[in-house]
Design an enzyme around this catalytic site. Sequence first.
Site, short mmCIF file in Angstrom:
data_model
loop_
_atom_site.label_atom_id
_atom_site.label_comp_id
_atom_site.label_asym_id
_atom_site.label_seq_id
_atom_site.Cartn_x
_atom_site.Cartn_y
_atom_site.Cartn_z
N ASP A 13 -10.05 49.08 -26.57
CA ASP A 13 -10.62 48.41 -27.72
C ASP A 13 -9.61 48.95 -28.92
O ASP A 13 -10.30 49.01 -30.02
CB ASP A 13 -11.84 48.64 -28.05
CG ASP A 13 -12.91 48.12 -26.84
OD1 ASP A 13 -12.24 47.18 -26.13
OD2 ASP A 13 -13.80 48.72 -26.69
N LYS A 16 -5.37 45.88 -29.11
CA LYS A 16 -4.32 45.48 -28.34
C LYS A 16 -4.09 43.93 -28.36
O LYS A 16 -2.87 43.52 -28.68
CB LYS A 16 -4.46 45.87 -26.83
CG LYS A 16 -4.66 47.50 -26.54
CD LYS A 16 -4.65 47.78 -25.26
CE LYS A 16 -5.93 47.36 -24.69
NZ LYS A 16 -7.02 47.87 -25.18
N GLY A 40 -11.88 42.98 -23.18
CA GLY A 40 -12.09 42.03 -24.07
C GLY A 40 -11.18 42.27 -25.34
O GLY A 40 -11.27 43.27 -25.96
N HIS A 41 -10.14 41.10 -25.59
CA HIS A 41 -8.89 41.48 -26.34
C HIS A 41 -9.35 40.41 -27.28
O HIS A 41 -9.33 39.21 -27.18
CB HIS A 41 -7.60 41.30 -25.72
CG HIS A 41 -7.30 42.38 -24.67
ND1 HIS A 41 -6.22 42.37 -23.95
CD2 HIS A 41 -8.11 43.43 -24.36
CE1 HIS A 41 -6.30 43.40 -23.32
NE2 HIS A 41 -7.53 44.27 -23.34
N GLN A 223 -7.58 48.10 -21.40
CA GLN A 223 -8.23 49.48 -21.42
C GLN A 223 -7.32 50.46 -22.29
O GLN A 223 -6.61 49.95 -23.00
CB GLN A 223 -8.50 49.91 -19.96
CG GLN A 223 -9.84 49.27 -19.32
CD GLN A 223 -9.39 48.10 -18.62
OE1 GLN A 223 -8.39 47.87 -17.80
NE2 GLN A 223 -10.06 46.99 -18.98
#
Length: 423
Positions: A13, A16, A40-41, A223
């Site tokens: 988080d 990225k 979750g980007h 990650q």
Amino acid sequence: MPVTVLVGIQWGDEGKGKIIDVLTENAEAVVRFQGGNNAGHTVEIGNDKYVLHLVPSGILRPGSLCIIGNGLVVSPVALAAEMRELAERGIDVSQIQLSTRAQLIMPYHMLMDTLRETKLSGNKKIGTTRRGIGPAYSDKAARTGIRAHEMLDLALFEERFRHQAEHYNRLFTAAGGETLDLDEAWKELKDAAEYLKAFITDTTYSVNEVVKAGKNVLFEGAQGMLLDIDHGTYPFVTSSSTISGGACTGSGVSPRHIDCVYGVMKAYTTRVGEGPFPTELHGESGENIRIAGNEYGATTGRPRRCGWFDAVSSSYSCMVNGVDKLAVTKLDVLDNLEELKICTAYEINGVKTDRVPASAAELENLTPVYETMPGWMADSTKARSFGELPENARKYLLRIAELVDAEIGIVSVGPKREQTFYK
Ligand code: GDP
Ligand code: IMO
Ligand code: MG
């Protein structure tokens, strides 16, 4: 740099997705190489916000090839849903390719993930995203996994699914857990497989073709290094190689072709899920950062744990990743702090060290050694160059870069595309 790998330096988080989106302006292809929809980007463009889980963050730049490589574990149902949702929002998904060699996350992997987590007691829980990541990678290593190319023959795919699912159901029954309704699950899987068929291809060749052609290619890590299966805070990690080296195994590209490694790190630290976090701030100070940084998981919505910048773990991470350039994000979140702390060493059993111990128990019990810097107490969100940042913000950035022994390449001062600049 034509071939760039971008990875998270901390516990995920780091921002990225946002940085990939910025860098994709000049990229021909964006490649995911590990993880799954535990990621979750977030990308914010104007008033639109997108949270991508499996689709590479390059999807929001028309024309960029988006590759889901062999190193991922992919839930067909989740991928089909994500692609359909993007298409409904007017995004062209025709540029997406799914590797024939990617492992599939099946509904029984998700049930197993939940069962394992619920069976673990108190401080042994990992706090997984419950997306089935660990069980799917376990099947990969055990050589019992189902791969994406198997979706191309529906009859065989169904046979494989039912065979595996029955085996898992026996395990669930023995453990007193919930079992899977095979017919119900197959209906969803069949629908997803039919949708995804057109996107399944041998991405090892596609990636090598763009690399060989000298095009700009971005590898999008998911990650972060401290969640790496080998180098992270084991066992409180994810089940894949999150480091830059993972880009090669997870896509089929030789290390000889990698030109540059970008490490993305927050100007402070967060962690979601369980596990050691030496610089964690409890109580009001942690809560203040959580509120200022809107630190809630993009995948699970869980509140993220927040703390000071940890130069010990971040420099270890930069070393293992071979970071050439840093992208430092969320600097703006620190705008209202009078002073900032940076952890420069750990004290373990009375001994000072600048190394990260392998033992989670040692990490859990150490005492961080801090240095303190004055804050800037000014708005950084409007800065569009390094020179426009408040002086103390510049000093802070230069100090953390010095401590992790890498150069600052990009600074991010807000969630929007334009709140980003190169140094
Ligand atoms: P990722 O998993 O590394 O892509 O990061 P996430 O998307 O899970 O979390 C990063 C969050 O911070 C998202 O909500 C982003 O919109 C937001 N974000 C990214 N960069 C910045 C920044 O520089 N400042 C602020 N305030 N928010 C940012
Ligand atoms: P992005 O790509 C932050 C964490 C989980 C848990 C551990 C294992 O958005 O940075 P898993 O479901 O992978 O078996 O969970 O890893 N985790 C993440 N934390 N960002 C992520 O992805 C994460 N993906 C997994 O919270 O602690
Ligand atoms: Mg995330």
